[in-house]
Motif scaffolding. Structure first.
Motif, PDB file in Angstrom:
ATOM      1  N   ARG A  45       0.841  -1.213   0.000  1.00  0.00           N
ATOM      2  CA  ARG A  45       0.000   0.000   0.000  1.00  0.00           C
ATOM      3  C   ARG A  45       0.869   1.253   0.000  1.00  0.00           C
ATOM      4  NH1 ARG A  45      -2.190   3.638   3.520  1.00  0.00           N
ATOM      5  NH2 ARG A  45      -4.214   4.466   2.923  1.00  0.00           N
ATOM      6  N   ARG A  99      -6.501   3.409 -10.504  1.00  0.00           N
ATOM      7  CA  ARG A  99      -6.947   3.898  -9.191  1.00  0.00           C
ATOM      8  C   ARG A  99      -8.230   3.196  -8.759  1.00  0.00           C
ATOM      9  NH1 ARG A  99      -7.682   9.948  -8.666  1.00  0.00           N
ATOM     10  NH2 ARG A  99      -7.978   9.320  -6.524  1.00  0.00           N
ATOM     11  N   GLU A 103      -7.948   1.519  -5.202  1.00  0.00           N
ATOM     12  CA  GLU A 103      -8.567   2.379  -4.200  1.00  0.00           C
ATOM     13  C   GLU A 103     -10.028   2.003  -3.942  1.00  0.00           C
ATOM     14  OE1 GLU A 103      -7.633   6.539  -4.954  1.00  0.00           O
ATOM     15  OE2 GLU A 103      -5.737   5.916  -5.851  1.00  0.00           O
TER      16      GLU A 103
END
Length: 150
Positions: A45, A99, A103
């Protein structure tokens, strides 16, 4: 590396020269500072956040081919030159698609297995911008004789 310039949440920034000779000027190198003892998911991460920061510059902010490119806005930020944080998503995914994968609310870093090994010490290379660090400008640095601006 020539000298340590500063340190933030993601990494330590050094003034450096490019040994390959591709970049003629001095550069800034931001090296991930997550401990090697951290959980594998936390390491991934952390490296991804550094990768996202670099890709935002490379694909969007400083990319004249991007529909969102604005030279006036781009001038306020250091330009990233290289991303050495590892391979993340399929090469055909653009910035937003990547993303959306990493995410997503249900994404679990501890279960993620990159297709290629993560570098032992992820880093990014960016243009060297002379000046003071944000902490110094905010009065958190240790610059003798200067009053904090706040």
């Amino acid at each position: 590396y020539h000298a340590k310039l500063g340190e933030g949440a993601l990494g330590i920034v050094y003034r450096a020269s490019d040994a390959s000779g591709r970049l003629s000027e001095e550069v800034a190198v931001k090296v991930s500072k997550i401990p090697k003892t951290a959980r594998r998911g936390a390491q991934l991460r952390h490296a991804y956040i550094l990768h996202r920061e670099a890709q935002w510059s490379l694909q969007r902010l400083h990319n004249p081919h991007s529909s969102r490119f604005c030279p006036r806005r781009a001038a306020h930020f250091a330009r990233y030159l290289e991303d050495h944080t590892g391979g993340w998503a399929a090469p055909n995914l653009d910035f937003e698609a990547e993303r959306s994968v990493f995410e997503a609310a249900d994404f679990v870093w501890d279960r993620y297995r990159p297709s290629s090994p993560m570098p032992p010490c992820p880093y990014v290379v960016m243009e060297l911008v002379p000046g003071r660090t944000l902490h110094q400008v905010m009065g958190w640095g240790s610059e003798p004789g200067e009053d904090p601006p706040l």
